[in-house]
Design a protein around this motif. Sequence first.
Motif, PDB file in Angstrom:
ATOM      1  N   TYR A 136       1.048  -1.133  -0.154  1.00  0.00           N
ATOM      2  CA  TYR A 136       0.137  -0.104   0.486  1.00  0.00           C
ATOM      3  C   TYR A 136       0.927   1.395   0.241  1.00  0.00           C
ATOM      4  CZ  TYR A 136      -2.829   3.376   1.323  1.00  0.00           C
ATOM      5  OH  TYR A 136      -3.947   5.145   1.568  1.00  0.00           O
ATOM      6  N   GLY A 138      -0.137   5.863  -0.665  1.00  0.00           N
ATOM      7  CA  GLY A 138      -0.859   6.718  -0.191  1.00  0.00           C
ATOM      8  C   GLY A 138       0.048   8.031   0.234  1.00  0.00           C
ATOM      9  N   ASP A 154      -7.430   9.435   4.134  1.00  0.00           N
ATOM     10  CA  ASP A 154      -6.218   8.901   3.350  1.00  0.00           C
ATOM     11  C   ASP A 154      -6.456   8.594   1.860  1.00  0.00           C
ATOM     12  OD1 ASP A 154      -3.557   7.849   5.118  1.00  0.00           O
ATOM     13  OD2 ASP A 154      -5.849   8.774   6.267  1.00  0.00           O
ATOM     14  N   ILE A 155      -6.049   9.021   0.994  1.00  0.00           N
ATOM     15  CA  ILE A 155      -5.956   8.471  -0.620  1.00  0.00           C
ATOM     16  C   ILE A 155      -4.499   7.954  -0.842  1.00  0.00           C
ATOM     17  CG2 ILE A 155      -6.407   9.325  -2.661  1.00  0.00           C
ATOM     18  CD1 ILE A 155      -7.506  12.134  -1.537  1.00  0.00           C
ATOM     19  N   GLY A 156      -5.156   6.836  -1.540  1.00  0.00           N
ATOM     20  CA  GLY A 156      -3.912   5.877  -1.941  1.00  0.00           C
ATOM     21  C   GLY A 156      -4.821   4.855  -2.683  1.00  0.00           C
ATOM     22  N   TRP A 157      -3.364   3.165  -3.017  1.00  0.00           N
ATOM     23  CA  TRP A 157      -3.838   2.164  -3.718  1.00  0.00           C
ATOM     24  C   TRP A 157      -2.800   1.245  -3.304  1.00  0.00           C
ATOM     25  CZ3 TRP A 157      -0.744   5.338  -5.396  1.00  0.00           C
ATOM     26  CH2 TRP A 157       0.956   5.275  -6.360  1.00  0.00           C
ATOM     27  N   PRO A 191      -7.846   0.984  -6.124  1.00  0.00           N
ATOM     28  CA  PRO A 191      -7.594   2.589  -5.341  1.00  0.00           C
ATOM     29  C   PRO A 191      -8.103   2.194  -3.944  1.00  0.00           C
ATOM     30  CG  PRO A 191      -9.439   2.731  -6.935  1.00  0.00           C
ATOM     31  CD  PRO A 191      -8.252   1.497  -7.601  1.00  0.00           C
TER      32      PRO A 191
END
Length: 201
Positions: A136, A138, A154-157, A191
């Motif tokens: 992960y 982000g 939180d924003i991530g992938w 995502p």
Amino acid sequence: MIRLIVSCIAVALLVAQPAFADDRKDGDFAEYAVVLGASPFGGSLAFAYNSSWKTTWQFTIGGVTGLELDLEIEGNDYTVKGATSWVGCFVNHRPFEGANWFRLVAGIGIGTIENELTDSSDNEYHAHYKENPVGYLGVGFGARPEKGFLWGVDIGWLQTPGPHVHQVAGDPNPAAVEDIEGDLLFGNVLPNVQVTLGWGF
């Protein structure tokens, strides 16, 4: 849906902008925190250890059952039922002095994501993510290492090997299996948008 999520995040960040000023005091530092989260991968409960103002180690358990949605893939309509179960270990790093509300996040997760797809002819397909661990990456906003109430976005992938897609019932349809494998929702990169609320102590 994605536009709605992005819009909500933008509004939250603008409204909270005055709170982003870094006015920390040593007496405000929280060594630990308990955090509840919500994301497309389900609800989560996390225990966080703040080793310094810059670094937080977070240990999380999460999952969800009973997800259901309608989806169109290459002209075919599917009902998708999903479930997740996972644990993860993440490190949050605050790289900028005077901006401890901004975090870089990296970690690993172990668990499963199971998707059952049924079309209008009652053909059933599985698209399960079971390869472990997954990575992960982000960025995060908020969730400062301070005592009292905290919140974060939180924003991530997730980087995965991808799902194992196969047909489990109905008339054999290799083309449908290929279509599901090629759909972005069942790709190697997943995502993530997460909202968290917690308490530092």
